[in-house]
Scaffold this motif. Structure first.
Motif, short mmCIF file in Angstrom:
data_model
loop_
_atom_site.label_atom_id
_atom_site.label_comp_id
_atom_site.label_asym_id
_atom_site.label_seq_id
_atom_site.Cartn_x
_atom_site.Cartn_y
_atom_site.Cartn_z
N LEU A 103 -69.28 -54.13 -60.40
CA LEU A 103 -68.15 -53.67 -61.19
C LEU A 103 -68.50 -53.57 -62.67
N LEU A 163 -60.70 -59.24 -67.47
CA LEU A 163 -61.04 -58.62 -66.19
C LEU A 163 -61.01 -59.67 -65.08
N TRP A 186 -57.52 -60.46 -64.03
CA TRP A 186 -56.92 -59.41 -63.21
C TRP A 186 -57.49 -59.43 -61.78
N ILE A 187 -58.77 -59.69 -61.67
CA ILE A 187 -59.38 -59.83 -60.34
C ILE A 187 -58.71 -60.97 -59.58
N ASN A 230 -62.11 -64.31 -56.06
CA ASN A 230 -62.70 -63.28 -56.94
C ASN A 230 -63.90 -62.63 -56.28
N VAL A 286 -64.37 -58.53 -55.53
CA VAL A 286 -65.36 -57.63 -56.13
C VAL A 286 -66.32 -57.05 -55.08
N GLU A 323 -55.47 -50.27 -56.97
CA GLU A 323 -56.14 -51.49 -57.40
C GLU A 323 -57.58 -51.20 -57.80
N LEU A 382 -59.09 -51.81 -61.66
CA LEU A 382 -60.26 -52.66 -61.94
C LEU A 382 -61.36 -51.86 -62.62
#
Length: 387
Positions: A249, A309, A312-313, A324, A328, A365, A369
């Motif tokens: 990411l 970030l 938010w994850i 998390n 990801v 989503e 991200l």
């Protein structure tokens, strides 16, 4: 000509639905998705990351993972004593941890493992190649569960002194001996060679035709090199099935430099190593609690910019009851034609990785991200991807 890749036997989780396959009979053009196990027993012996025949190692997780040499438990302990800088009890304990991680991966439906001849080498003060350990674990598992199908990918080190068309075949046969297998599902060039790349590709084609491998791929290839390799193999009717690169990411270079789009265009699977950015995306580390070792210098300042970030994850993960790490990894899976291969050190991590399968982030989503991640400058990657 389509070469079939053996389909792993899946129990609790299906990993075949992660790529658009026509059926459960997986073809070489679309090898089965997999998560990689990194055989990590680095504390067994304290050695430098260089001064080896292969000045390289397992880069997943940002570490060079080494293990003590030996083909059985007795020689493991003997080698540990010979090195003289290890605790014998610790060596035994780490071996058991690695075996538990392997078994937990298989139990969770992760039956495709990626390794390489450079992950540990016999020239490194008595360390064993990770292929040897993986082969041992597979053999022991099959004795316990004869019906299990473990699928293996390994890699050829394109070292400058390896010349001639037969160098790949010779190295592959050595890998098969260590793995105690007659063939592997996927064989890859580990990085672009300084020279001799056309010969390496010719040899990959020979390996397919000789039945030593079912499919072939490359690693750390640029868009230009990828097209050249694909075209050369295509002349022999052999598909190039994968390109393994650093991708996550927050490390988006393959998307920005055309590698991802080229993979999509040519039907080449992008295998993403360091998919959790050496642990930075797991939420485990903070500016007040940075990682130890070399990663500390890289990530201490970077982590402060990463918090929004990560928050938010975490929020998205809570809606799915996922961590998390699982979010990801699933984000990469959701891109299609991307297979993340995180390295696992223990049974707990293996179980967490399995939790990335069997569900899917929605498009909104994924977009959120990605948009938030673009505000963060990527960390440094593997330099050869720019060659």
């Amino acid at each position: 000509m389509t070469q079939r890749v053996g389909t792993p036997s899946l129990s609790l989780l299906s990993i075949l639905d992660l790529l658009p396959l026509e059926s459960k009979s997986v073809t070489a053009r679309h090898p089965p998705p997999r998560l990689d196990i990194s055989i990590n027993i680095e504390e067994v012996t304290v050695i430098k990351e260089v001064n080896s025949e292969f000045d390289s190692g397992d880069r997943i997780g940002g570490q060079v993972h080494r293990v003590v040499e030996g083909h059985d438990q007795d020689s493991l302990v003997a080698s540990a004593k010979r090195v003289g800088r290890v605790d014998v009890a610790a060596a035994d304990r780490k071996m058991k941890v690695a075996k538990a991680a392997f078994d937990a991966s298989v139990d969770g439906g992760i039956t495709f493992f990626d390794t390489a001849e450079v992950y540990g080498s016999r020239a490194s003060f008595g360390v064993v190649n990770s292929e040897t350990l993986l082969g041992r674990f597979i053999k022991e598992r099959k004795q316990k569960d004869p019906g299990v199908e473990v699928v293996v990918a390994t890699k050829f080190a394109t070292l400058p002194w390896r010349l001639g068309r037969q160098s790949v075949i010779a190295a592959l046969k050595d890998s098969l001996n260590r793995l105690e297998l007659s063939s592997v599902e996927l064989y890859q060039l580990h990085w672009p060679g300084i020279w001799g790349n056309e010969g390496y590709l010719d040899d990959l084609g020979d390996a397919v035709e000789q039945g030593l491998v079912k499919a072939v791929g490359v690693s750390n290839y640029s868009q230009k090199r990828l097209r050249e390799a694909h075209a050369k193999l295509q002349k022999r009717g052999i598909p190039l099935v994968s390109n393994q690169v650093n991708y996550s990411l927050i490390y988006r270079v393959p998307r920005e430099n055309g590698v991802k789009s080229t993979c999509d265009e040519l039907g080449i699977t992008l295998i993403a190593y360091s998919p959790i950015a050496q642990g930075a995306l797991t939420g485990k580390y903070t500016p007040e609690n940075p990682p130890t070792g070399p990663r500390r210098q890289i990530y201490t300042e970077f982590l402060s910019k990463l918090q929004s970030l990560l928050n938010w994850i975490k929020e998205i993960g809570e809606t799915y009851i996922k961590t998390n790490t699982q979010v990801v990894l699933n984000l990469l899976i959701a891109q299609d034609n991307v297979v993340p291969i995180p390295g696992t050190k223990n049974e707990e991590q293996a179980a967490k990785f399995a939790g990335a399968l069997g569900w899917r982030l929605n498009s909104e989503e994924v977009a959120e991200l990605r948009a938030l991640a673009t505000e963060i400058k990527p960390v440094t990657g593997f330099p050869v991807e720019k060659f």
